[in-house]
Every structure is written in C-alpha cells, then in structure tokens.
Design a protein around this motif. Structure first.
Motif, short mmCIF file in Angstrom:
data_model
loop_
_atom_site.label_atom_id
_atom_site.label_comp_id
_atom_site.label_asym_id
_atom_site.label_seq_id
_atom_site.Cartn_x
_atom_site.Cartn_y
_atom_site.Cartn_z
N THR A 113 0.85 -1.19 0.00
CA THR A 113 0.00 0.00 0.00
C THR A 113 0.89 1.24 0.00
OG1 THR A 113 -1.74 1.22 1.17
CG2 THR A 113 -0.18 0.01 2.54
N PRO A 114 0.43 2.29 -0.70
CA PRO A 114 1.16 3.56 -0.60
C PRO A 114 0.75 4.37 0.64
CG PRO A 114 -0.58 3.71 -2.26
CD PRO A 114 -0.58 2.29 -1.75
N ASP A 115 -0.30 3.94 1.33
CA ASP A 115 -0.83 4.64 2.50
C ASP A 115 -0.03 4.26 3.75
OD1 ASP A 115 -2.45 5.00 4.93
OD2 ASP A 115 -4.07 5.55 3.55
N ARG A 116 0.71 5.22 4.29
CA ARG A 116 1.60 4.93 5.42
C ARG A 116 0.84 4.43 6.65
NH1 ARG A 116 6.95 5.37 6.88
NH2 ARG A 116 7.17 5.18 9.11
N ALA A 117 -0.28 5.04 6.98
CA ALA A 117 -1.03 4.62 8.17
C ALA A 117 -1.50 3.17 8.04
CB ALA A 117 -2.22 5.55 8.40
N ASN A 150 9.19 2.56 -4.73
CA ASN A 150 8.59 2.20 -6.00
C ASN A 150 9.25 0.91 -6.46
OD1 ASN A 150 6.81 4.44 -6.58
ND2 ASN A 150 8.67 5.67 -6.68
N VAL A 151 8.43 -0.12 -6.69
CA VAL A 151 8.96 -1.43 -7.06
C VAL A 151 8.15 -1.99 -8.23
CG1 VAL A 151 9.72 -1.92 -4.70
CG2 VAL A 151 7.48 -2.71 -5.46
N VAL A 152 8.72 -2.99 -8.87
CA VAL A 152 7.95 -3.78 -9.84
C VAL A 152 8.05 -5.24 -9.42
CG1 VAL A 152 8.11 -2.23 -11.81
CG2 VAL A 152 9.87 -3.93 -11.47
N ARG A 167 11.68 -6.03 -7.89
CA ARG A 167 12.81 -5.15 -8.21
C ARG A 167 12.60 -3.84 -7.48
NH1 ARG A 167 14.65 -4.84 -14.30
NH2 ARG A 167 15.98 -3.36 -13.21
N PHE A 168 13.59 -3.47 -6.69
CA PHE A 168 13.48 -2.25 -5.88
C PHE A 168 14.02 -1.02 -6.61
CE2 PHE A 168 13.12 -5.56 -2.73
CZ PHE A 168 12.13 -5.06 -1.90
N ASP A 169 14.65 -1.20 -7.75
CA ASP A 169 15.20 -0.07 -8.51
C ASP A 169 14.22 0.33 -9.63
OD1 ASP A 169 15.47 -2.39 -9.98
OD2 ASP A 169 17.44 -1.87 -10.78
N ALA A 170 12.97 0.59 -9.26
CA ALA A 170 11.91 0.70 -10.26
C ALA A 170 11.37 2.10 -10.47
CB ALA A 170 10.77 -0.23 -9.88
N GLU A 171 12.08 3.11 -10.05
CA GLU A 171 11.61 4.49 -10.24
C GLU A 171 11.39 4.73 -11.72
OE1 GLU A 171 10.16 7.90 -8.94
OE2 GLU A 171 11.21 6.60 -7.52
N GLY A 172 10.17 5.09 -12.10
CA GLY A 172 9.85 5.42 -13.48
C GLY A 172 9.56 4.22 -14.37
N PHE A 173 9.61 3.00 -13.85
CA PHE A 173 9.30 1.81 -14.65
C PHE A 173 7.79 1.72 -14.90
CE2 PHE A 173 13.49 0.75 -14.00
CZ PHE A 173 13.84 -0.56 -14.26
N VAL A 177 4.72 -0.04 -8.66
CA VAL A 177 3.72 0.20 -7.62
C VAL A 177 4.45 0.71 -6.38
CG1 VAL A 177 2.07 -1.52 -8.44
CG2 VAL A 177 3.81 -2.20 -6.82
N GLN A 178 3.72 1.42 -5.56
CA GLN A 178 4.30 1.92 -4.32
C GLN A 178 3.96 0.96 -3.18
OE1 GLN A 178 2.81 6.00 -4.01
NE2 GLN A 178 4.88 6.68 -4.52
#
Length: 185
Positions: A113-117, A150-152, A167-173, A177-178
């Motif tokens: 989830t991108p939601d921290r809470a 951001n991962v794929v 893959r943890f190096d997914a910025e801009g892929f 997903v976050q």
C-alpha cells in the motif's frame, strides 16, 4: 538410474489428480492439475502443475498417488513479466484491513500500500501475530523504519526457485507500484 516406462496416458496436456502422502506442502489431497512436460532421462519424468500453482513438480509416471484423468487440454501458458500483486499470490500469507504483507527470506518486509497509516497498522499486526512481538514500543520502533518504495513485481519461469521477484530499482518503470518497505534489522 532407470526411467519407468511411460503409460499411454502420460502425455503433455493430460489432466491428472495428485495426492501427497504427508501433505507437507499444504496442498489439499486429490488436487487436480496438468502434465506440462516429459523429461525421459530421469525417473521422475513427468512435470505436473497443480491447478492454482505456478511451479511444477516432477513425479514418476507410476507414482501410486497419481491418477490419469480422461481430459487432455492445451497446457495453459503462465503469465510472465511485470504484474501488480493482489495479495493472492504465493508468499503473501498475511493481510490486515485489506493490506497484504510479505516477508522475504532475509527478514525484510513489505506492505502493499502507498498509504503509510495502513502500512503501519498491517506491519504492526504482522509483528504481533506472526512474530509474537508483545512490546508495543519495539513495534513502534520497527514501523518507524518503514520506507515508501517504487517497485515492480515480475513473474519468474515455472522451474524458478520462486514464483515472483521484486525489483526495488523501479523508479519510473512501467507497472511500478508503491509499497512500504521495512528493511531487516
């Protein structure tokens, strides 16, 4: 090493029923599946993929808990490449309030989830229920280390050691997903 003779029913695409004696793999008895390959150079020459599973297992064609069914189908192609997890995939064995949590072999964790809470609540619940943590200050310290990443997620081939890889190096892929990631301590 002798390879058992293949019965006429042992063909790629044949539907089968299969049962584990000791049920150590948590697959219900008399699970059905499909013969996906035949390797005639080894005793366990039939690769079968049980319905709902991604990886195949090799069995002898004369294995007592293997039953050949009448139906022959085209072997379903496994999806490959990037995917967005739903939490129903293998490895995602915990969810809290709709947020799936996965723990990797190294002990690091991720909340989908991108939601921290929501990520904090899911990871905290996981730490309590799965790891047996009771010290709330220790749990707070752990969830404070959550990092948005951001991962794929990528499917692996049928005979791979794992069903999917992240893959943890997914910025801009495409397909990134976050998640909230908690590194192992």
């Amino acid at each position: 090493m002798t390879t058992p003779a293949l019965p006429a029913e042992a063909v790629i695409g044949r539907r089968i029923a299969f049962s584990y004696r000791d049920d150590l793999r948590h697959i219900p008895r008399d699970q059905v599946g499909t013969i996906t390959a035949i390797a005639d150079d080894q005793p366990r020459c039939l690769r079968i993929r049980l319905d709902g599973a991604r990886s195949g297992i090799y069995v002898r064609p004369d294995y007592e808990n293997l039953r050949y069914l009448d139906e022959i189908i085209t072997v379903p192609v496994l999806p490959m490449g990037r995917f967005t997890p739903t939490g129903a995939e293998a490895g995602f064995d915990h969810a809290f309030d709709g947020v799936s949590v996965v723990e990797f072999e190294e002990g690091d964790m991720a909340a989908l989830t991108p939601d921290r809470a929501k990520a904090e609540a899911a990871i905290a619940t996981y730490l309590r229920e799965v790891h047996g943590m009771e010290d709330e200050s220790e749990i707070r310290d752990q969830v404070a280390e959550l990092r948005l990443r951001n991962v794929v997620f990528e499917w692996q081939p049928e005979d791979a050691d794992v069903d999917w890889h992240v893959r943890f190096d997914a910025e801009g892929f495409d397909g990134a997903v976050q998640i909230h990631y908690l590194p192992a301590v």
